[in-house]
Design a protein around this motif. Structure first.
Motif, PDB file in Angstrom:
ATOM      1  N   LEU A   1       1.995 -12.842   2.131  1.00  0.00           N
ATOM      2  CA  LEU A   1       1.934 -13.869   3.167  1.00  0.00           C
ATOM      3  C   LEU A   1       1.514 -15.185   2.529  1.00  0.00           C
ATOM      4  O   LEU A   1       0.465 -15.253   1.893  1.00  0.00           O
ATOM      5  CB  LEU A   1       0.931 -13.479   4.248  1.00  0.00           C
ATOM      6  N   GLU A   2       2.338 -16.200   2.700  1.00  0.00           N
ATOM      7  CA  GLU A   2       1.974 -17.546   2.239  1.00  0.00           C
ATOM      8  C   GLU A   2       1.463 -18.343   3.431  1.00  0.00           C
ATOM      9  O   GLU A   2       2.121 -18.408   4.471  1.00  0.00           O
ATOM     10  CB  GLU A   2       3.184 -18.252   1.637  1.00  0.00           C
ATOM     11  N   VAL A   3       0.305 -18.946   3.276  1.00  0.00           N
ATOM     12  CA  VAL A   3      -0.316 -19.665   4.387  1.00  0.00           C
ATOM     13  C   VAL A   3      -1.126 -20.827   3.841  1.00  0.00           C
ATOM     14  O   VAL A   3      -1.665 -20.764   2.736  1.00  0.00           O
ATOM     15  CB  VAL A   3      -1.208 -18.693   5.207  1.00  0.00           C
ATOM     16  N   ASP A   4      -1.198 -21.912   4.614  1.00  0.00           N
ATOM     17  CA  ASP A   4      -2.026 -23.062   4.255  1.00  0.00           C
ATOM     18  C   ASP A   4      -3.404 -22.912   4.885  1.00  0.00           C
ATOM     19  O   ASP A   4      -3.524 -22.420   6.014  1.00  0.00           O
ATOM     20  CB  ASP A   4      -1.403 -24.372   4.747  1.00  0.00           C
TER      21      ASP A   4
ATOM     22  N   LEU B   1      -1.016  -5.587   1.426  1.00  0.00           N
ATOM     23  CA  LEU B   1      -0.753  -6.971   1.819  1.00  0.00           C
ATOM     24  C   LEU B   1      -1.452  -7.928   0.869  1.00  0.00           C
ATOM     25  O   LEU B   1      -2.646  -7.787   0.595  1.00  0.00           O
ATOM     26  CB  LEU B   1      -1.254  -7.222   3.248  1.00  0.00           C
ATOM     27  N   GLY B   2      -0.710  -8.904   0.376  1.00  0.00           N
ATOM     28  CA  GLY B   2      -1.299  -9.995  -0.390  1.00  0.00           C
ATOM     29  C   GLY B   2      -1.196 -11.283   0.394  1.00  0.00           C
ATOM     30  O   GLY B   2      -0.224 -11.499   1.131  1.00  0.00           O
TER      31      GLY B   2
ATOM     32  N   ALA C   1      -0.545  -8.044  -8.709  1.00  0.00           N
ATOM     33  CA  ALA C   1      -1.400  -7.044  -8.071  1.00  0.00           C
ATOM     34  C   ALA C   1      -0.593  -5.960  -7.353  1.00  0.00           C
ATOM     35  O   ALA C   1      -1.172  -5.080  -6.717  1.00  0.00           O
ATOM     36  CB  ALA C   1      -2.346  -7.724  -7.084  1.00  0.00           C
ATOM     37  N   GLN C   2       0.743  -6.037  -7.461  1.00  0.00           N
ATOM     38  CA  GLN C   2       1.637  -5.050  -6.850  1.00  0.00           C
ATOM     39  C   GLN C   2       1.544  -5.037  -5.328  1.00  0.00           C
ATOM     40  O   GLN C   2       1.661  -3.975  -4.687  1.00  0.00           O
ATOM     41  CB  GLN C   2       1.371  -3.651  -7.416  1.00  0.00           C
ATOM     42  N   CYS C   3       1.310  -6.220  -4.745  1.00  0.00           N
ATOM     43  CA  CYS C   3       1.318  -6.321  -3.290  1.00  0.00           C
ATOM     44  C   CYS C   3       2.735  -6.061  -2.782  1.00  0.00           C
ATOM     45  O   CYS C   3       3.706  -6.541  -3.364  1.00  0.00           O
ATOM     46  CB  CYS C   3       0.836  -7.701  -2.841  1.00  0.00           C
ATOM     47  N   ASP C   4       2.842  -5.318  -1.706  1.00  0.00           N
ATOM     48  CA  ASP C   4       4.149  -4.998  -1.130  1.00  0.00           C
ATOM     49  C   ASP C   4       4.689  -6.149  -0.293  1.00  0.00           C
ATOM     50  O   ASP C   4       5.888  -6.437  -0.323  1.00  0.00           O
ATOM     51  CB  ASP C   4       4.049  -3.746  -0.261  1.00  0.00           C
TER      52      ASP C   4
ATOM     53  N   THR D   1      -5.406  -8.021  -0.309  1.00  0.00           N
ATOM     54  CA  THR D   1      -5.991  -8.898  -1.309  1.00  0.00           C
ATOM     55  C   THR D   1      -5.659 -10.331  -0.952  1.00  0.00           C
ATOM     56  O   THR D   1      -4.484 -10.687  -0.820  1.00  0.00           O
ATOM     57  CB  THR D   1      -5.469  -8.581  -2.727  1.00  0.00           C
ATOM     58  N   PHE D   2      -6.685 -11.141  -0.790  1.00  0.00           N
ATOM     59  CA  PHE D   2      -6.562 -12.532  -0.334  1.00  0.00           C
ATOM     60  C   PHE D   2      -6.825 -13.438  -1.543  1.00  0.00           C
ATOM     61  O   PHE D   2      -7.939 -13.555  -2.014  1.00  0.00           O
ATOM     62  CB  PHE D   2      -7.598 -12.786   0.763  1.00  0.00           C
TER      63      PHE D   2
END
Length: 215
Positions: free
Chosen positions: A99-102, A8-9, A93-96, A41-42
């Protein structure tokens, strides 16, 4: 789908949010920890629009939290550049899933599990809706509500889209779906770029989940 196969990215632009940046990051990580993701990865993207200690505070967290990456992007010209930089970092980073978030709690970390549970059913994209069943605005101005509703109505009418909220920015993509969006090229330079993204995704397998938007 097994969550333990998913990297997860998270792509999150921030600017001048020193009071909330650390609690927000920790709250969202706590929600993600409810799922056995293989990796997380955040990416927090900051640029010259940030005028306070947000960057320093987040870098201090990143020193002990390896999942957090503070991305300094002084070349950004607008908020859209910050989002796109976050997307590109997650794809590189090859995240599968991305998630886009504010930040700043305008998007509620407690809503994140709905995205993950829905995406696991095989969707390409999951979009947050403030206007559909169960969604809501909290402390949002009448102007913002009106723009969101009218923008959604007009886009659905003219372009044949079917989402209940065409301007929301809380959303989850597979890497392939987000790469398709970037390959199209995002032309908008303001918040209606969220509408542009949804138009690009209109032929994909998409779902909506209710969210609460604040501010």
């Amino acid at each position: 789908m097994n969550f333990d196969t998913i990297h997860l990215g998270i792509a999150c632009p921030m600017a001048s949010e020193e009071e909330t940046c650390v609690p927000f990051v920790r709250a969202l990580l706590a929600e993600c920890d409810r799922f056995p993701f293989r990796e997380l990865t955040f990416f927090v993207v900051l640029d010259r629009a940030s005028k306070d200690r947000t960057r320093e505070l987040l870098e201090a967290v990143a020193a002990t939290e390896p999942r957090l990456r503070v991305v300094w992007a002084p070349e950004n010209r607008c908020v859209v550049d910050a989002y796109v930089r976050g997307y590109r970092e997650a794809i590189a980073a090859q995240c599968d899933w991305i998630l886009e978030v504010d930040g700043g709690f305008s998007h509620d970390p407690a809503d994140a599990p709905r995205f993950f549970e829905t995406m696991a059913q095989g969707y390409d994209c999951v979009f947050g809706t403030r206007l559909g069943l169960g969604g809501s605005f909290h402390d949002a101005s009448l102007k913002r509500r009106t723009i969101s509703r009218s923008g959604t109505l007009l886009t659905n009418l003219l372009l044949g889209t079917r989402l209940s909220d065409m301007t929301s920015g809380y959303e989850l993509f597979t890497r392939q779906a987000l790469q398709m969006v970037l390959d199209h090229g995002i032309q908008s330079r303001a918040h209606f770029f969220q509408t542009e993204i949804k138009v690009f995704c209109r032929r994909l397998n998409c779902a909506e989940v209710p969210i609460t938007y604040s501010h």
